[in-house]
Structures are given as C-alpha cells and as structure tokens.
Motif scaffolding. Structure first.
Motif, PDB file in Angstrom:
ATOM      1  N   ASP A  94       0.840  -1.198   0.000  1.00 25.65           N
ATOM      2  CA  ASP A  94       0.000   0.000   0.000  1.00 25.65           C
ATOM      3  C   ASP A  94       0.874   1.246   0.000  1.00 25.65           C
ATOM      4  OD1 ASP A  94      -2.086   1.763   0.112  1.00 25.65           O
ATOM      5  OD2 ASP A  94      -2.474   1.478   2.253  1.00 25.65           O
ATOM      6  N   SER A  96       0.222   4.092  -1.069  1.00 26.32           N
ATOM      7  CA  SER A  96      -0.549   5.336  -1.008  1.00 26.32           C
ATOM      8  C   SER A  96      -0.485   5.994   0.362  1.00 26.32           C
ATOM      9  CB  SER A  96      -2.017   5.066  -1.372  1.00 26.32           C
ATOM     10  OG  SER A  96      -2.610   4.173  -0.446  1.00 26.32           O
ATOM     11  N   GLY A  97       0.219   5.367   1.331  1.00 21.66           N
ATOM     12  CA  GLY A  97       0.288   5.935   2.659  1.00 21.66           C
ATOM     13  C   GLY A  97       1.097   7.221   2.722  1.00 21.66           C
ATOM     14  N   TYR A  98       1.922   7.495   1.719  1.00 19.96           N
ATOM     15  CA  TYR A  98       2.740   8.708   1.693  1.00 19.96           C
ATOM     16  C   TYR A  98       2.128   9.684   0.689  1.00 19.96           C
ATOM     17  CZ  TYR A  98       6.904  11.684   1.393  1.00 19.96           C
ATOM     18  OH  TYR A  98       7.774  12.738   1.417  1.00 19.96           O
ATOM     19  N   ARG A  99       1.701  10.828   1.164  1.00 20.91           N
ATOM     20  CA  ARG A  99       1.020  11.799   0.315  1.00 20.91           C
ATOM     21  C   ARG A  99       1.904  13.017   0.068  1.00 20.91           C
ATOM     22  NH1 ARG A  99      -4.527  10.651   0.977  1.00 20.91           N
ATOM     23  NH2 ARG A  99      -4.670   8.382   0.935  1.00 20.91           N
ATOM     24  N   SER A 242      -8.057  -0.317   3.656  1.00 25.02           N
ATOM     25  CA  SER A 242      -7.921   0.644   4.749  1.00 25.02           C
ATOM     26  C   SER A 242      -8.165   2.047   4.226  1.00 25.02           C
ATOM     27  CB  SER A 242      -6.534   0.563   5.387  1.00 25.02           C
ATOM     28  OG  SER A 242      -5.561   1.136   4.535  1.00 25.02           O
ATOM     29  N   ARG A 244      -6.215   4.437   4.146  1.00 33.35           N
ATOM     30  CA  ARG A 244      -5.054   4.991   3.440  1.00 33.35           C
ATOM     31  C   ARG A 244      -5.192   4.883   1.932  1.00 33.35           C
ATOM     32  NH1 ARG A 244       0.155   2.258   5.830  1.00 33.35           N
ATOM     33  NH2 ARG A 244      -1.149   0.422   5.487  1.00 33.35           N
ATOM     34  N   SER A 245      -6.095   4.018   1.469  1.00 37.20           N
ATOM     35  CA  SER A 245      -6.302   3.859   0.033  1.00 37.20           C
ATOM     36  C   SER A 245      -7.276   4.893  -0.527  1.00 37.20           C
ATOM     37  CB  SER A 245      -6.852   2.455  -0.266  1.00 37.20           C
ATOM     38  OG  SER A 245      -5.966   1.460   0.196  1.00 37.20           O
TER      39      SER A 245
END
Length: 299
Positions: A94, A96-99, A242, A244-245
């Motif tokens: 995953d 995508s947890g870092y934006r 989750s 975070r997605s």
C-alpha cells in the motif's frame, strides 16, 4: 454551485429504529463542532508559483502534453522521507500511505516550437521538496508518477509514463495564479468496530463493473422534512483494505472519492450546500463502509 436539478432519490427518511442511535451520535458530534466554530476563514487563496522545469509526454491518442512543474512556499511540504524509506514504501502493498501535497492547475492551450497546438498543465509543489527531487532521481521519478496520476484522475486523461524534461525551457506558456485550499479536507478516521447501521437491502452491491467501479452510496437527511441540518452519506467500499487507500475531495455541494489503485471512483452532487470545514469522515474497516457527516448551510 448547486446541481441544476435535485435528485430526491438521494434522500432517505426511512430509517429503522435500531439504525437511529449511531446516526444520532454522528450528528451530535457534528453539532458540537458546528457550535464551537466561531469564525469563518477563507477556504482558498491565490498564489503565483515559480517556474521549475517543464516535462513533455503524450496522451493515449499520441497528443503532446506539457507539464509545468512549479514551486511555492505556500504549498505544504510532505512528511520527511529518506531514499531508503521511499524504496521500502514503493515495495510495500500500500504505497498510497505517503502523500505529496500538489496543486493541480487548469489546462491551457499552447503552441510548441513546431507551431503545432498542444496542451499544458501546471502543477505546484513545496519549494524545499522541489529542491529534493532535483537532487534525487528516485524522488523525481516518484513525483512525476504522482503528478501524472493526479492529472489523469482530475481530468480523465490517459498519459504515457515515457517523459522527458525539456533542457532549454522551464515553462510552457505563461505563469498563472492558482487557487489553493487554506483548509484541509476532512481526515478519514478509521475504526475497527461497526458504529453505523448496515446498508439496507436496497443498496446491495451491483454486478462487477469495469475498473474503477462506481460504489453504491446513499445520502440521508436529518431531519427528513424541510431544510435539513445535516446530511449523512454512506459509501460501500468492499474492496478497500484501509482508509489509506482513499482520496476524498469534499466540496460545498459535491463529493469526489477515489479508492486506489483504481478500485472505485465516485463523483456526485449533493442536494444541499454543506459546511466543508465542519464535515467528518469515518471508514469502518470491518464493514468496508465510508460514512460522511456533513452539516448543511442554513437558509
């Protein structure tokens, strides 16, 4: 701006007795937040980013596209991350947890060096992060990938991942102002236990659609009669692992939701204008349901 027509089918006043308590809790919380909000700060402000570099790519129809990557101190910096941390993130299930905060500008028509028409898009990132990507090819690759994905999601494009930075040109066209939010979108709180009623049988998931799917959703008004004080939206996301997605963009009269990687996309108008800065979002991980609580602007 409100939608030109109001789809009353979005509103539901038929709530079973055992369903009311969870909504009362959500609405009470939103009421307390609304009563505690004294001032109304501007939702956005205009900035003029500084040119950085211009990259060239193409659409799936082989049309030229230029992306002006700009920098501004007004754009928030992403969380600090080392190169090894980025490698580990990209290798995870995953990522995508870092934006990375990015401002995406409107497209503008331009003419390239050959005299042919083309389209340019402006993006702006934090100045210190811009310097970081300039010094690190891995972060540069990561930023360009995120930027291209953002442009695809916002404008319905399909862009090639083959790109190059122009050597003798920092910007295609003229630098234009951009509007950036001064208030962030609601943080999606993730909870394990079910704290909201199950979706009724009338909102069962439909047959699988082409990716990304449009998720099943419903909107309830409280009170159901007259001008409501709140709207509560339920969105069923059975494939989402989750919060975070999820990427949520909640406007004054619109909900735009993306579930990565290309699982769901929802873009609907609300029947009433809501107070954006007082809205809340919860993702029930066990039930895979996103619940939005939205105070309605009074008449």
């Amino acid at each position: 701006m409100m939608a030109s027509t109001t789809d009353q089918s979005l509103l539901s006043s038929e709530t079973a007795e055992d369903e009311e308590a969870p909504y009362r809790s959500l609405l009470l919380q939103a009421t307390q937040e609304m009563q505690g909000a004294i001032s109304r700060e501007p939702q956005s402000k205009q900035i003029r980013p500084q040119p950085g570099f211009c990259l060239k790519t193409r659409t799936s129809q082989n049309d030229k596209v230029f992306v002006n990557v700009c920098k501004s101190e007004h754009i928030p910096a992403p969380p600090e991350l080392s190169e090894q941390g980025l490698v580990s993130l990209l290798e995870s299930e995953d990522p995508s947890g870092y934006r990375v905060p990015i401002s995406l500008g409107e497209p503008h028509a331009e003419v390239d060096n050959s005299g042919n028409g083309c389209t340019a898009y402006d993006i702006a990132i934090n100045t210190s992060f811009f310097e970081k990507i300039q010094a690190n090819p891995l972060f540069m690759e990561f930023l360009v990938t995120v930027a291209l994905e953002g442009l695809e999601n916002k404008y319905g494009l399909e862009l090639s991942r083959e790109w190059r930075v122009l050597k003798n040109r920092k910007f295609m066209g003229l630098v234009m102002d951009q509007n950036i939010r001064t208030k962030s979108q609601p943080i999606i709180q993730e909870i394990d236990k079910s704290e909201a009623p199950k979706l009724s049988s009338e909102t069962r998931l439909s047959e699988p659609q082409s990716s990304p799917e449009v998720p099943v959703s419903r909107i309830l008004a409280e009170p159901a009669d007259g001008h409501p004080r709140f709207l509560v939206a339920e969105i069923a996301l059975p494939k989402v692992p989750s919060a975070r997605s999820l990427v949520l963009d909640l406007g004054e009269d619109r909900i735009v939701l993306w579930a990565r990687p290309s699982l769901y996309h929802l873009d609907i108008f609300l029947p009433y204008n809501v107070i954006q800065e007082e809205c809340g979002a919860q993702f029930q991980r066990n039930r895979k349901v996103l619940t939005l609580t939205m105070p309605v602007r009074p008449l």
